[in-house]
Write an enzyme that holds these catalytic residues in place. Sequence first.
Site, PDB file in Angstrom:
ATOM      1  N   ARG A  50       0.923  -1.283   0.002  1.00  0.00           N
ATOM      2  CA  ARG A  50      -0.174   0.077   0.143  1.00  0.00           C
ATOM      3  C   ARG A  50       0.873   1.314   0.096  1.00  0.00           C
ATOM      4  O   ARG A  50       0.502   2.482  -0.614  1.00  0.00           O
ATOM      5  CB  ARG A  50      -0.967   0.201   1.284  1.00  0.00           C
ATOM      6  CG  ARG A  50      -1.730   1.290   1.327  1.00  0.00           C
ATOM      7  CD  ARG A  50      -3.188   1.060   2.168  1.00  0.00           C
ATOM      8  NE  ARG A  50      -2.966   0.140   3.459  1.00  0.00           N
ATOM      9  CZ  ARG A  50      -2.462   0.566   4.381  1.00  0.00           C
ATOM     10  NH1 ARG A  50      -2.278   1.785   4.754  1.00  0.00           N
ATOM     11  NH2 ARG A  50      -2.496  -0.170   5.485  1.00  0.00           N
TER      12      ARG A  50
ATOM     13  N   TYR B  10     -13.116  18.587 -15.890  1.00  0.00           N
ATOM     14  CA  TYR B  10     -13.763  17.147 -16.121  1.00  0.00           C
ATOM     15  C   TYR B  10     -14.819  17.021 -15.220  1.00  0.00           C
ATOM     16  O   TYR B  10     -14.680  17.272 -13.861  1.00  0.00           O
ATOM     17  CB  TYR B  10     -12.737  16.161 -15.909  1.00  0.00           C
ATOM     18  CG  TYR B  10     -13.239  14.978 -15.622  1.00  0.00           C
ATOM     19  CD1 TYR B  10     -14.088  14.053 -16.636  1.00  0.00           C
ATOM     20  CD2 TYR B  10     -13.049  13.968 -14.724  1.00  0.00           C
ATOM     21  CE1 TYR B  10     -14.669  12.847 -16.327  1.00  0.00           C
ATOM     22  CE2 TYR B  10     -13.570  12.825 -14.338  1.00  0.00           C
ATOM     23  CZ  TYR B  10     -14.577  12.240 -15.599  1.00  0.00           C
ATOM     24  OH  TYR B  10     -14.897  10.927 -15.019  1.00  0.00           O
TER      25      TYR B  10
ATOM     26  N   ASP C 170      -4.455  20.000 -13.973  1.00  0.00           N
ATOM     27  CA  ASP C 170      -4.640  18.697 -14.285  1.00  0.00           C
ATOM     28  C   ASP C 170      -3.984  18.485 -15.877  1.00  0.00           C
ATOM     29  O   ASP C 170      -4.804  19.144 -16.661  1.00  0.00           O
ATOM     30  CB  ASP C 170      -6.065  18.399 -14.175  1.00  0.00           C
ATOM     31  CG  ASP C 170      -6.410  17.115 -14.579  1.00  0.00           C
ATOM     32  OD1 ASP C 170      -5.775  16.367 -15.721  1.00  0.00           O
ATOM     33  OD2 ASP C 170      -7.557  16.497 -14.237  1.00  0.00           O
TER      34      ASP C 170
ATOM     35  N   LYS D 276      -5.269   7.770 -19.739  1.00  0.00           N
ATOM     36  CA  LYS D 276      -5.590   8.499 -21.173  1.00  0.00           C
ATOM     37  C   LYS D 276      -4.323   8.361 -21.868  1.00  0.00           C
ATOM     38  O   LYS D 276      -3.858   7.088 -21.994  1.00  0.00           O
ATOM     39  CB  LYS D 276      -6.088   9.778 -20.844  1.00  0.00           C
ATOM     40  CG  LYS D 276      -7.061   9.896 -20.006  1.00  0.00           C
ATOM     41  CD  LYS D 276      -8.356   9.017 -20.206  1.00  0.00           C
ATOM     42  CE  LYS D 276      -9.575   9.247 -19.320  1.00  0.00           C
ATOM     43  NZ  LYS D 276      -9.389   9.606 -18.025  1.00  0.00           N
TER      44      LYS D 276
END
Length: 391
Positions: A55, A108, A177, A202
């Site tokens: 983690r 977005y 972003d 993406k």
Amino acid sequence: MTHLRTRAVHAGQHPDPASGAIAMPITQSTAFAYGSLERGAAIFAGEAEGYRYGRYGNPTVAALEAKMADLEGAEAAVAFASGTAATAATVLALLQPGDELVFLGPLYGGTEGLLRSLGERWGLRVTDATATGLAAALSPATRMVWVEPLTNPSLQMHDLAAVAATAHAHGAITVADNTFCTPCLTRPLAHGIDLVVHSMTKYLGGHGDATGGLVAGRAAHIAQIRKTGLGHIGASLAAQEAFLFLRGIKTLPLRMGAHCEGAQAVAEFLASHPAVRTVHYPGLPSHPQHALALRQMEGGFGGMVTLELARGERSAAAGVLNALKLFAQAVSLGDVDSLACHPASTTHSFVSPEARAAAGVGEGMIRLSVGIEHPDDLIADLDQALASLAA
Ligand code: 3LM
């Protein structure tokens, strides 16, 4: 290594010392032996470097983080299980109840939805400065300014150097972003922005087969975001996914070249089509911020093209989208395969109709993610789909 194309291949990676493997091995292990109680205690206290538990970190993921930090020109980076996890971790790590986050949109839809529902429930003030401009929206409580250099889906541009200067004069951290541009086309930190967020799902992955996110910036910020996002929320990227991103990024500069070439050709074709009212593409001289695009973007104007049909109703968009054969009708973007979507009913269905209208996301808007196929074939597909509208 000065050229981005070289760094995309080599940064963060070196042949595996044990085997000589050139491809980064996938280290599929939950726990890592630290050898002695003393060393384990030092790692857990943050006094020694080393892996301890999946983690918190993993060698395959660390190679990806190093590669992306290099490409963005950052001191450090931390990877997440999705772009949304990267966004949530950044906000939750660096802001407190009572702080204000100002965003320059449109964003977005999922990011705006996250900021409004999660952020406001946890006591953040979230202010949309798109209409007013940044300077007018800043208040003494503003701690963070969020921007997409090239906005989703309307492909407006924001001047990063101006955003950074205005925000910093008020003591606010700036976050960009960079999903749509990637470090191939824009490096926000070089323009004075503090943190870069990515949906790696993406262009960085590029093949539509992996979901991931990343934040890059100064080491102190990244340490805080890592602690909150991985240690407390546990939104860690899996080693298998990190491998896919490492592989994808090696060809990112080559793919971006093909995306930009195809998108420019598609945008020019659409701009001359009578069924199309407006084409949003920063590489067209008709784009209102073409001059800014020439200044801020390097090597091309991206692979996204958004169009508004002359007939602005949903049925017109449905007619065109349902007739496409080569473009798959799907959300997401940045894949080698071309994709087309109707933002109002998909990516931006999370925001209110008023916010959609303010952002210019109408029912006749179609967003294209131009893949790396030959542009002539993509144009032929769009031509026949638009012709079906006239019939
Ligand atoms: C989309 N976008 O189709 P993940 N930042 C930007 C994004 O475009 C996205 C994220 C963050 C789309 C996804 S919509 C249901 C599908 C600029 C995602 C979030 O959490 O990795 O999906 O990234 O526009």
